[in-house]
Scaffold this motif. Structure first.
Motif, PDB file in Angstrom:
ATOM      1  N   GLU A 138       7.547   3.482  -5.547  1.00 58.33           N
ATOM      2  CA  GLU A 138       8.021   4.944  -6.245  1.00 58.33           C
ATOM      3  C   GLU A 138       7.893   5.831  -5.009  1.00 58.33           C
ATOM      4  O   GLU A 138       6.682   5.835  -4.278  1.00 58.33           O
ATOM      5  CB  GLU A 138       6.893   5.300  -7.272  1.00 58.33           C
ATOM      6  N   THR A 139       8.600   6.914  -5.240  1.00 59.83           N
ATOM      7  CA  THR A 139       8.461   7.848  -4.014  1.00 59.83           C
ATOM      8  C   THR A 139       8.434   9.253  -4.459  1.00 59.83           C
ATOM      9  O   THR A 139       8.804   9.498  -5.630  1.00 59.83           O
ATOM     10  CB  THR A 139       9.783   7.942  -2.896  1.00 59.83           C
ATOM     11  N   ARG A 188      -5.082   1.891  -0.923  1.00 61.46           N
ATOM     12  CA  ARG A 188      -4.618   1.728  -2.213  1.00 61.46           C
ATOM     13  C   ARG A 188      -3.208   1.539  -2.227  1.00 61.46           C
ATOM     14  O   ARG A 188      -2.317   1.890  -1.486  1.00 61.46           O
ATOM     15  CB  ARG A 188      -5.170   3.214  -2.895  1.00 61.46           C
ATOM     16  N   TRP A 189      -2.668   1.066  -3.368  1.00 61.68           N
ATOM     17  CA  TRP A 189      -1.198   0.861  -3.717  1.00 61.68           C
ATOM     18  C   TRP A 189      -0.769   2.114  -4.191  1.00 61.68           C
ATOM     19  O   TRP A 189       0.497   2.445  -4.055  1.00 61.68           O
ATOM     20  CB  TRP A 189      -1.100  -0.391  -4.434  1.00 61.68           C
ATOM     21  N   SER A 190      -1.570   2.925  -4.674  1.00 66.25           N
ATOM     22  CA  SER A 190      -0.793   4.296  -5.434  1.00 66.25           C
ATOM     23  C   SER A 190      -1.987   5.465  -5.195  1.00 66.25           C
ATOM     24  O   SER A 190      -3.156   5.090  -5.392  1.00 66.25           O
ATOM     25  CB  SER A 190      -0.455   4.093  -6.702  1.00 66.25           C
ATOM     26  N   HIS A 195       0.715  -1.321  -0.146  1.00 63.10           N
ATOM     27  CA  HIS A 195      -0.014   0.014   0.120  1.00 63.10           C
ATOM     28  C   HIS A 195       0.864   1.130   0.016  1.00 63.10           C
ATOM     29  O   HIS A 195       1.954   1.219   0.345  1.00 63.10           O
ATOM     30  CB  HIS A 195      -1.022   0.111   1.351  1.00 63.10           C
ATOM     31  N   ALA A 196       0.214   2.243  -0.318  1.00 62.24           N
ATOM     32  CA  ALA A 196       0.725   3.746  -0.265  1.00 62.24           C
ATOM     33  C   ALA A 196       0.953   4.371   1.026  1.00 62.24           C
ATOM     34  O   ALA A 196       0.005   4.105   1.965  1.00 62.24           O
ATOM     35  CB  ALA A 196      -0.145   4.764  -1.108  1.00 62.24           C
ATOM     36  N   SER A 200       4.943   4.671  -2.882  1.00 57.47           N
ATOM     37  CA  SER A 200       3.875   3.977  -3.320  1.00 57.47           C
ATOM     38  C   SER A 200       3.953   2.314  -3.268  1.00 57.47           C
ATOM     39  O   SER A 200       5.074   1.826  -2.827  1.00 57.47           O
ATOM     40  CB  SER A 200       3.713   3.862  -4.829  1.00 57.47           C
ATOM     41  N   THR A 216      -2.965   9.722  -6.425  1.00 56.59           N
ATOM     42  CA  THR A 216      -2.659  10.636  -7.159  1.00 56.59           C
ATOM     43  C   THR A 216      -2.157  11.901  -6.834  1.00 56.59           C
ATOM     44  O   THR A 216      -1.814  12.799  -7.280  1.00 56.59           O
ATOM     45  CB  THR A 216      -3.860  10.698  -8.151  1.00 56.59           C
ATOM     46  N   TYR A 233       6.300  10.123   0.343  1.00 58.48           N
ATOM     47  CA  TYR A 233       5.346   9.179   0.050  1.00 58.48           C
ATOM     48  C   TYR A 233       6.142   8.065  -0.830  1.00 58.48           C
ATOM     49  O   TYR A 233       7.008   8.367  -1.412  1.00 58.48           O
ATOM     50  CB  TYR A 233       4.502   9.947  -0.639  1.00 58.48           C
ATOM     51  N   PRO A 268      -0.644  12.333  -3.181  1.00 55.30           N
ATOM     52  CA  PRO A 268      -0.013  11.726  -1.928  1.00 55.30           C
ATOM     53  C   PRO A 268       0.350  12.625  -0.982  1.00 55.30           C
ATOM     54  O   PRO A 268       0.729  12.249   0.151  1.00 55.30           O
ATOM     55  CB  PRO A 268       1.129  11.137  -2.748  1.00 55.30           C
TER      56      PRO A 268
END
Length: 126
Positions: A56-57, A101-103, A32-33, A52, A105, A50, A107
């Motif tokens: 991804e940061t 959520r895993w990502s 998760h994010a 993801s 928009t 953040y 964050p």
């Protein structure tokens, strides 16, 4: 029941380092994010970093670029905030937050997260 617990609070001198941890129970952080936020005295909570679900940061605060990093250890179900070259302006309560959520928009916004820790205090002296 989902619980996020931050640790690593401390009082450090300017230029020092700290690593904050966010450990979860009842929730798998690795999928998760996750976000780190902070609230300085007299200020609103702001996003810091953040990560993801695909690692991804995103940097949410220009002032921490090159000094703070976010990472995760899935085996320990823990996310870290590594802070170096700390300055007095970094003094704040630091919070981790998790999304289902895993990502994300957006964050860096607080309202997109589903779970929050209680926070841990960081004080940087000059």
């Amino acid at each position: 029941q989902v619980q996020l617990v931050e640790s690593g609070r401390g009082l450090v001198q300017s230029g020092g380092s700290l690593r904050l941890s966010c450990a979860a129970s009842g929730f798998t952080l690795g999928d998760h994010a996750i976000g780190w936020f902070r609230r300085a005295p007299g200020r609103e909570r702001e996003g810091v970093l953040y990560i993801s679900g695909t690692n991804e940061t995103t940097n949410c605060a220009d002032s921490v670029k090159g000094r703070f990093t976010i990472s995760r250890d899935n085996a320990k179900n823990t996310v870290y905030l590594e802070m170096k070259n700390l300055i007095p302006a970094d003094t704040a309560d630091y919070y981790c937050a998790a999304s289902t959520r895993w990502s994300l928009t957006r964050p860096c916004m607080t309202h997109v997260y589903d779970f929050w820790g209680q926070g841990t205090q960081v004080t940087v002296s000059s």
